[in-house]
Design a protein around this motif. Sequence first.
Motif, PDB file in Angstrom:
ATOM      1  N   UNK A 123      43.236   0.319 -24.804  1.00 33.31           N
ATOM      2  CA  UNK A 123      42.796  -0.613 -25.843  1.00 33.31           C
ATOM      3  C   UNK A 123      43.015   0.057 -27.192  1.00 33.31           C
ATOM      4  N   UNK A 124      43.249  -0.733 -28.242  1.00 31.20           N
ATOM      5  CA  UNK A 124      43.311  -0.099 -29.568  1.00 31.20           C
ATOM      6  C   UNK A 124      42.000   0.648 -29.852  1.00 31.20           C
ATOM      7  N   UNK A 170      33.201   5.730 -26.739  1.00 30.19           N
ATOM      8  CA  UNK A 170      34.138   4.796 -26.102  1.00 30.19           C
ATOM      9  C   UNK A 170      35.581   5.201 -26.371  1.00 30.19           C
ATOM     10  N   UNK A 171      35.833   5.737 -27.569  1.00 24.89           N
ATOM     11  CA  UNK A 171      37.185   6.193 -27.892  1.00 24.89           C
ATOM     12  C   UNK A 171      37.601   7.312 -26.949  1.00 24.89           C
ATOM     13  N   UNK A 172      36.684   8.253 -26.715  1.00 24.18           N
ATOM     14  CA  UNK A 172      37.020   9.375 -25.826  1.00 24.18           C
ATOM     15  C   UNK A 172      37.320   8.891 -24.419  1.00 24.18           C
ATOM     16  N   UNK A 173      36.487   7.960 -23.928  1.00 20.94           N
ATOM     17  CA  UNK A 173      36.709   7.442 -22.570  1.00 20.94           C
ATOM     18  C   UNK A 173      37.993   6.628 -22.511  1.00 20.94           C
ATOM     19  N   UNK A 174      38.242   5.854 -23.554  1.00 23.26           N
ATOM     20  CA  UNK A 174      39.413   4.973 -23.609  1.00 23.26           C
ATOM     21  C   UNK A 174      40.726   5.762 -23.561  1.00 23.26           C
ATOM     22  N   UNK A 175      40.721   6.945 -24.181  1.00 24.67           N
ATOM     23  CA  UNK A 175      41.971   7.687 -24.352  1.00 24.67           C
ATOM     24  C   UNK A 175      42.197   8.709 -23.227  1.00 24.67           C
ATOM     25  N   UNK A 208      38.228   9.571 -35.298  1.00 21.67           N
ATOM     26  CA  UNK A 208      37.271  10.534 -34.738  1.00 21.67           C
ATOM     27  C   UNK A 208      37.998  11.775 -34.225  1.00 21.67           C
ATOM     28  N   UNK A 209      39.303  11.701 -34.103  1.00 18.10           N
ATOM     29  CA  UNK A 209      40.051  12.839 -33.586  1.00 18.10           C
ATOM     30  C   UNK A 209      40.212  12.805 -32.079  1.00 18.10           C
ATOM     31  N   UNK A 210      39.681  11.772 -31.407  1.00 17.44           N
ATOM     32  CA  UNK A 210      39.743  11.795 -29.940  1.00 17.44           C
ATOM     33  C   UNK A 210      41.170  11.630 -29.411  1.00 17.44           C
ATOM     34  N   UNK A 211      42.018  10.905 -30.120  1.00 17.15           N
ATOM     35  CA  UNK A 211      43.417  10.750 -29.663  1.00 17.15           C
ATOM     36  C   UNK A 211      44.162  12.080 -29.754  1.00 17.15           C
ATOM     37  N   UNK A 212      44.101  12.730 -30.909  1.00 19.24           N
ATOM     38  CA  UNK A 212      44.835  13.991 -31.050  1.00 19.24           C
ATOM     39  C   UNK A 212      44.217  15.076 -30.174  1.00 19.24           C
ATOM     40  N   UNK A 213      42.909  15.022 -29.977  1.00 14.82           N
ATOM     41  CA  UNK A 213      42.240  15.996 -29.109  1.00 14.82           C
ATOM     42  C   UNK A 213      42.740  15.844 -27.660  1.00 14.82           C
TER      43      UNK A 213
END
Length: 237
Positions: A171-172, A180-185, A209-214
């Motif tokens: 999801x975007x 949710x971003x961390x779980x999503x990615x 939040x940095x979760x994608x690059x992390x």
Amino acid sequence: MTPSMKKPPFLLASLFPSTCLLCGAPGAAGLDLCAGCAGELPWNRHCCVRCALPLDGPGDAGTLCGPCQRRAPSYERCIAPLRYATPLVTLVGAAKFRGRLNAARLLGQLLAESVRHAGEPLPEVLVPVPLHRARLAERGYNQALEIARVLGQVLALPVAHGCCERILATLPQAGLDEGSRRRNIRGAFSARSPLGWRHLAILDDVVTTGSTVEELARVLYRAGAERIAVWAVARTP
Ligand SMILES: [Zn+2]
Ligand SMILES: [Zn+2]
């Protein structure tokens, strides 16, 4: 001065003179940005030394934000010269959704200038955050790759966009909270192993939040990277 003396010295420059993408005035310093608009950009001068999170006050050099004090990111350092606010939202939107490659070029040039200023040792290679195949087909291009290409040219660095891919159509991230971003990615990326490079910079347009690059850094470390920096045009407050 006669009119002919005002002409730019290069044929290409005279055919395509730089024009400010924000106000339409002639560009300055070879950029599609005038000096006035450049001065009013929301520069991210006071930010966390590690993750570039904008900080309120000037702070001391070397200040870490609260989240980094609790748990530092796995990447070494994020360079993000601008805050994601007006008019960055417009410029990034133009580069991302409206296929404005001159906006991507300007963002890449601003980021390249900041990287040069930061005086960091340059990585061996630039790795743009990959888009999922379906998203790429829909959009026609990956804005992170377009920005990376500009940095590659300015800083004479290769761009590796085939070394990793986005295997999940997530999801975007916009509109999701941090958890949710961390779980999503999670599990969204895969990388060629062994990677073949030890020192690299991940390229993205905006870090939130940095979760994608992390998550991408986690996969790249596992594939053999030893030093990872994150370079993004803008960071959200
Ligand atoms: Zn302007
Ligand atoms: Zn931080």
